[in-house]
Scaffold this motif. Sequence first.
Motif, PDB file in Angstrom:
ATOM      1  N   ARG A 293      10.084  -1.399  -2.661  1.00  0.00           N
ATOM      2  CA  ARG A 293      10.026  -2.315  -3.692  1.00  0.00           C
ATOM      3  C   ARG A 293      10.751  -3.581  -3.257  1.00  0.00           C
ATOM      4  O   ARG A 293      10.349  -4.892  -3.592  1.00  0.00           O
ATOM      5  CB  ARG A 293      10.219  -1.789  -5.146  1.00  0.00           C
ATOM      6  N   HIS A 294      12.118  -3.236  -2.760  1.00  0.00           N
ATOM      7  CA  HIS A 294      12.860  -4.409  -2.574  1.00  0.00           C
ATOM      8  C   HIS A 294      12.263  -5.242  -1.565  1.00  0.00           C
ATOM      9  O   HIS A 294      12.275  -6.511  -1.437  1.00  0.00           O
ATOM     10  CB  HIS A 294      14.226  -3.651  -2.235  1.00  0.00           C
ATOM     11  N   ALA A 295      11.863  -4.534  -0.417  1.00  0.00           N
ATOM     12  CA  ALA A 295      11.383  -5.005   0.869  1.00  0.00           C
ATOM     13  C   ALA A 295      10.045  -5.979   0.321  1.00  0.00           C
ATOM     14  O   ALA A 295      10.043  -7.330   0.916  1.00  0.00           O
ATOM     15  CB  ALA A 295      11.037  -4.002   1.921  1.00  0.00           C
ATOM     16  N   LEU A 296       9.142  -5.475  -0.414  1.00  0.00           N
ATOM     17  CA  LEU A 296       7.956  -6.086  -0.979  1.00  0.00           C
ATOM     18  C   LEU A 296       8.484  -7.347  -1.802  1.00  0.00           C
ATOM     19  O   LEU A 296       8.029  -8.695  -1.304  1.00  0.00           O
ATOM     20  CB  LEU A 296       7.114  -5.079  -1.793  1.00  0.00           C
ATOM     21  N   GLU A 297       9.514  -7.221  -2.432  1.00  0.00           N
ATOM     22  CA  GLU A 297       9.890  -8.463  -3.276  1.00  0.00           C
ATOM     23  C   GLU A 297      10.614  -9.498  -2.445  1.00  0.00           C
ATOM     24  O   GLU A 297      10.259 -10.732  -2.567  1.00  0.00           O
ATOM     25  CB  GLU A 297      10.797  -7.935  -4.484  1.00  0.00           C
TER      26      GLU A 297
ATOM     27  N   ALA B   7       0.839  -1.200   0.028  1.00  0.00           N
ATOM     28  CA  ALA B   7      -0.037   0.044   0.072  1.00  0.00           C
ATOM     29  C   ALA B   7       0.874   1.267   0.129  1.00  0.00           C
ATOM     30  O   ALA B   7       0.500   2.130  -0.789  1.00  0.00           O
ATOM     31  CB  ALA B   7      -0.828  -0.032   1.109  1.00  0.00           C
ATOM     32  N   ALA B   8       2.150   1.202   0.794  1.00  0.00           N
ATOM     33  CA  ALA B   8       2.800   2.331   0.961  1.00  0.00           C
ATOM     34  C   ALA B   8       3.460   2.597  -0.324  1.00  0.00           C
ATOM     35  O   ALA B   8       3.499   3.818  -0.867  1.00  0.00           O
ATOM     36  CB  ALA B   8       4.017   1.885   1.903  1.00  0.00           C
ATOM     37  N   THR B   9       3.861   1.455  -1.236  1.00  0.00           N
ATOM     38  CA  THR B   9       4.662   1.783  -2.554  1.00  0.00           C
ATOM     39  C   THR B   9       3.684   2.460  -3.364  1.00  0.00           C
ATOM     40  O   THR B   9       4.035   3.274  -4.306  1.00  0.00           O
ATOM     41  CB  THR B   9       5.003   0.418  -2.977  1.00  0.00           C
ATOM     42  N   GLY B  10       2.324   1.942  -3.280  1.00  0.00           N
ATOM     43  CA  GLY B  10       1.303   2.277  -4.120  1.00  0.00           C
ATOM     44  C   GLY B  10       1.042   4.009  -3.963  1.00  0.00           C
ATOM     45  O   GLY B  10       1.158   4.687  -4.962  1.00  0.00           O
ATOM     46  N   ILE B  11       1.132   4.375  -2.536  1.00  0.00           N
ATOM     47  CA  ILE B  11       0.993   5.872  -2.392  1.00  0.00           C
ATOM     48  C   ILE B  11       2.166   6.408  -2.837  1.00  0.00           C
ATOM     49  O   ILE B  11       1.833   7.590  -3.555  1.00  0.00           O
ATOM     50  CB  ILE B  11       0.755   6.095  -0.821  1.00  0.00           C
ATOM     51  N   LEU B  12       3.292   6.091  -2.689  1.00  0.00           N
ATOM     52  CA  LEU B  12       4.336   6.798  -3.281  1.00  0.00           C
ATOM     53  C   LEU B  12       4.558   6.815  -4.655  1.00  0.00           C
ATOM     54  O   LEU B  12       4.852   7.941  -5.449  1.00  0.00           O
ATOM     55  CB  LEU B  12       5.782   6.146  -2.781  1.00  0.00           C
TER      56      LEU B  12
ATOM     57  N   ARG C 157       2.541   9.780  -5.889  1.00  0.00           N
ATOM     58  CA  ARG C 157       2.919  11.248  -5.600  1.00  0.00           C
ATOM     59  C   ARG C 157       3.354  11.752  -6.756  1.00  0.00           C
ATOM     60  O   ARG C 157       4.256  11.360  -7.495  1.00  0.00           O
ATOM     61  CB  ARG C 157       3.759  10.920  -4.358  1.00  0.00           C
ATOM     62  N   VAL C 158       2.851  13.152  -6.943  1.00  0.00           N
ATOM     63  CA  VAL C 158       3.531  13.915  -8.142  1.00  0.00           C
ATOM     64  C   VAL C 158       4.687  14.775  -7.593  1.00  0.00           C
ATOM     65  O   VAL C 158       5.374  15.037  -8.431  1.00  0.00           O
ATOM     66  CB  VAL C 158       2.169  14.950  -8.424  1.00  0.00           C
ATOM     67  N   ASP C 159       4.709  15.011  -6.203  1.00  0.00           N
ATOM     68  CA  ASP C 159       5.941  16.041  -5.793  1.00  0.00           C
ATOM     69  C   ASP C 159       7.304  14.892  -5.431  1.00  0.00           C
ATOM     70  O   ASP C 159       8.094  15.158  -4.643  1.00  0.00           O
ATOM     71  CB  ASP C 159       5.703  16.650  -4.668  1.00  0.00           C
ATOM     72  N   ALA C 160       7.262  13.776  -6.280  1.00  0.00           N
ATOM     73  CA  ALA C 160       8.386  12.991  -5.884  1.00  0.00           C
ATOM     74  C   ALA C 160       9.749  13.554  -6.021  1.00  0.00           C
ATOM     75  O   ALA C 160      10.049  14.282  -6.801  1.00  0.00           O
ATOM     76  CB  ALA C 160       8.231  11.584  -6.758  1.00  0.00           C
ATOM     77  N   CYS C 161      10.378  13.280  -5.141  1.00  0.00           N
ATOM     78  CA  CYS C 161      11.841  13.802  -5.100  1.00  0.00           C
ATOM     79  C   CYS C 161      12.869  12.748  -5.162  1.00  0.00           C
ATOM     80  O   CYS C 161      12.514  11.381  -5.031  1.00  0.00           O
ATOM     81  CB  CYS C 161      12.054  14.818  -3.771  1.00  0.00           C
ATOM     82  N   GLU C 162      14.133  13.018  -4.924  1.00  0.00           N
ATOM     83  CA  GLU C 162      15.044  11.983  -4.982  1.00  0.00           C
ATOM     84  C   GLU C 162      15.232  10.974  -3.911  1.00  0.00           C
ATOM     85  O   GLU C 162      15.106   9.732  -3.910  1.00  0.00           O
ATOM     86  CB  GLU C 162      16.311  12.552  -4.969  1.00  0.00           C
ATOM     87  N   ASP C 163      14.623  11.356  -2.656  1.00  0.00           N
ATOM     88  CA  ASP C 163      14.490  10.867  -1.378  1.00  0.00           C
ATOM     89  C   ASP C 163      13.439   9.871  -1.573  1.00  0.00           C
ATOM     90  O   ASP C 163      13.435   8.682  -1.141  1.00  0.00           O
ATOM     91  CB  ASP C 163      14.176  11.717  -0.140  1.00  0.00           C
ATOM     92  N   THR C 164      12.369  10.356  -2.139  1.00  0.00           N
ATOM     93  CA  THR C 164      11.101   9.408  -2.411  1.00  0.00           C
ATOM     94  C   THR C 164      11.568   8.211  -3.150  1.00  0.00           C
ATOM     95  O   THR C 164      10.945   7.023  -3.133  1.00  0.00           O
ATOM     96  CB  THR C 164       9.926  10.496  -2.859  1.00  0.00           C
ATOM     97  N   ALA C 165      12.152   8.716  -4.275  1.00  0.00           N
ATOM     98  CA  ALA C 165      12.504   7.570  -5.293  1.00  0.00           C
ATOM     99  C   ALA C 165      13.262   6.553  -4.517  1.00  0.00           C
ATOM    100  O   ALA C 165      13.160   5.224  -4.863  1.00  0.00           O
ATOM    101  CB  ALA C 165      13.407   8.103  -6.412  1.00  0.00           C
ATOM    102  N   ALA C 166      14.229   6.971  -3.793  1.00  0.00           N
ATOM    103  CA  ALA C 166      15.194   6.042  -3.065  1.00  0.00           C
ATOM    104  C   ALA C 166      14.337   5.155  -2.042  1.00  0.00           C
ATOM    105  O   ALA C 166      14.312   3.897  -1.785  1.00  0.00           O
ATOM    106  CB  ALA C 166      16.206   6.759  -2.078  1.00  0.00           C
ATOM    107  N   LEU C 167      13.313   5.712  -1.385  1.00  0.00           N
ATOM    108  CA  LEU C 167      12.363   5.198  -0.599  1.00  0.00           C
ATOM    109  C   LEU C 167      11.520   4.148  -1.216  1.00  0.00           C
ATOM    110  O   LEU C 167      11.359   2.876  -0.786  1.00  0.00           O
ATOM    111  CB  LEU C 167      11.433   6.067   0.235  1.00  0.00           C
ATOM    112  N   GLN C 168      11.041   4.667  -2.483  1.00  0.00           N
ATOM    113  CA  GLN C 168      10.269   3.453  -3.247  1.00  0.00           C
ATOM    114  C   GLN C 168      10.995   2.388  -3.667  1.00  0.00           C
ATOM    115  O   GLN C 168      10.722   1.094  -3.434  1.00  0.00           O
ATOM    116  CB  GLN C 168       9.841   4.324  -4.384  1.00  0.00           C
ATOM    117  N   ARG C 169      12.356   2.426  -3.932  1.00  0.00           N
ATOM    118  CA  ARG C 169      13.235   1.347  -4.279  1.00  0.00           C
ATOM    119  C   ARG C 169      13.276   0.341  -3.247  1.00  0.00           C
ATOM    120  O   ARG C 169      13.347  -0.775  -3.399  1.00  0.00           O
ATOM    121  CB  ARG C 169      14.471   1.870  -4.840  1.00  0.00           C
TER     122      ARG C 169
END
Length: 528
Positions: A345-349, A322-327, A330-342
Motif C-alpha cells: 500500500r505504501h508503494a502504491l501510494e 492488483a497484488a494488494t487487492g489479492i492480499l 486472503r482469509v489466511d492472512a498472517c502477520e507477514d501478509t499484513a506487513a507485505l500489505q502495508r
Amino acid sequence: MSGHRQRRDLGSAPEAGGEVVRTGASLLPSRLFHEAVAQAQVAISITDASATILYANAAFGRITGYQPEEIIGHNEAFLSDHSTPREIYESLWSSIKSDRPWSGYLVNRHKTGARYLAELTITPVQAQDGSSYYLGMHRDVTPMHSLEQRVHNQKALIESVVDAASMPLVVLDEAGRVVLDNQAYKKLIGDFGVGEPAAEFLRLLQADMGPAFEAARSGGRGFERQEVMVGPPTSNRQRWFSCSGVWFRERDPSAEAFFHDRRQTYLLLVANEISHLKQQQEELYATALRALTAEQELVQSLQEALAGASFQFQGPLNLIGAATGILDRRVDACEDTAALQRVLRHALEAGREAQAMIRQSMPMRPPEAVTPVSFNGILRDVLSMYTNRLLAEGVVVDWRPAPQLPSTTGREGRLRGMFKQLVDNALDAIPLGRAAERELCIVTADTGDGILVRIDDNGPGIPEEDRLRVFEPFYTTKGAGGSGGMGLGMVQEVVAEHDGTVAVGRSDLGGCRVDLYFPLRRQVLGGP
Ligand code: FAD
C-alpha cells in the motif's frame, strides 16, 4: 522656307481713275487697301528689287524701333544682326529672285540694339509697268520662341531627371497608355517579356487596394508605398515592388479646348523594386517562426516525455494495486501478509504521488486565441522554415495552393505546429523510400464547405494495417530501435480542436498521403 512660283501684280485691275480695286464681283476703294496695310499689326515693308525700302507701315516702326523717315531708302540689311547664317540669305534670295515667296526666321537688331527673332515672309510682286518689288511682312516672335525653348528645355530636363532615376518611372494617360517612361522602366519591359509592366502594376494595385484606389484617384490624393507582387505565387520568380502614384491634371492644348477648361488626367507611377528587402524580411520572419516553433516543440517534447513517464508508471502501479487487492481478499492472512500489505500500500501510494507529481510538472501550453487564419499563409510559412533543409536534402517541393481559400478561424500557432510535424514526418520518411527523386507535394483546395490540405511524399508510406495505429501515442512504424512519439497524436488533437478530420493513405507519389479536412468556422471559439 520657299513656296510656289507666285508673282503678285501690284494694284491689279484698277478701275478708271485708280480709285477702286476689283476683288471678285466687288469693287473696293484702293484707299481701303492702303489703310489696311498701314494699320496692320504686322510689320509690312515694300522694297525694290535690291531690297531698298520704299514703304514701311506703323507696325514696322513699332517692331524695329525706327520711324519711316529713318529707314526709307535704306536696305533691309540694316535690320540684320549679322548672326543669321549666310546660307539663309542665299536661300531667301534664290527663292524671291525666282518669283517664289520665302518664309523663314532671321535674327534682327532693334534700334535700341536688342536682338529679336523675326518671322519673315517675302512675296515678290510685279507692277503693271513690269517693275519688280518685294513685299516683306514680319513679326517679332522672340517671346514665343523663348517660351518654346523654355518648354523644350524643361522637357529635356524632366526627361533626363526621369531617365537618371534608378527606379522604374512611368506616366500614363487616362486610357492607360504610356506617355513617358525612363530607362529603368524600359529595362523592366525587357525583364517582364510580355505586356506592359505598368498595366500589370495597375491591375494588381486595383485588386489589392480595392475601392481605396478609386478614392485615391478621384480625391487626387494618390497612394504611397503600396506593395505588389508580380509573378506566380508558387514560383521563386516572384518580384516585389513598392508602388507610389500621383495623379495630375494638364490643360488640353488643342484649339477646340481654347474656350473650355478641358483637362487630361495623368498618373505618375513609380515602382521601386523591393524583392531583396522582402526576401530579407521573409528570412527574418522564418527565423522568428523557427524560434517560436522550437519553443513550442520543447514544451511538446517535455509533455511527451512526462506523459510517457506517467504512462510507464501506470503498469507497475496497476500490478501493485492488483497484488494488494489479492492480499486483501486472503482469509489466511498472517502477520507477514499484513506487513507485505502495508509495504505494498505504501508503494502504491508513493507511486501514485510520484505519478501525480509528474502530471503536475507537465508544462502547460499557454492558451492560444482563435483568430482568422489563412491555411495557404501558414503552409507557406512552414515551407519557408524548411528552405535550407529542403535544399540540403535535395527534396523537390510541389506547392500547389488554391488561388483563393474561404476565410475561416483557428489557432494559428497550433495549426503551424501541426503542419510542421507533418512536413517533418514526410522529410524523415522520404530518404527511406527507394525513389531516385525526393518529392513532397502540398495541395490546398476549397471543398465548398471546408478546406482540404493534402500532403504527399514519396517515402516508403505507411502499411494499411498501421494506418489507424499511427495516431496512438508512442507508436512508430520505424521498427526496432525507432522511437515513437506523440507526433500524429498531436496532429489528431489539433485537427479535432478545429472540428476537422485526418486520414492517412497511399500517395500517388508512392509514399504516404495525409488528408486533412477543416470545416469552415466563422464564429470565434472559446479558450484552448
Ligand atoms: P549681303 O551681302 O547683303 O547678302 C548676303 C547674301 O544674300 C549674298 O551672298 C547674296 O547671296 C544674297 N543677296 C543679297 N542681296 C541680293 C540681291 N540683291 N540679289 C541677289 N542676292 C542677294 N535681312 C535681314 O537681316 N532682316 C530683315 O528683316 C530683312 N528683311 C528683308 C525684307 C525684304 C522685302 C527683302 C527683299 C530682304 C530682306 N532682308 C532682310 C535681306 C537683306 O536685304 C539682306 O540680303 C540681308 O540682310 C543680308 O545682308 P548682308 O549685308 O549681311 O549681306
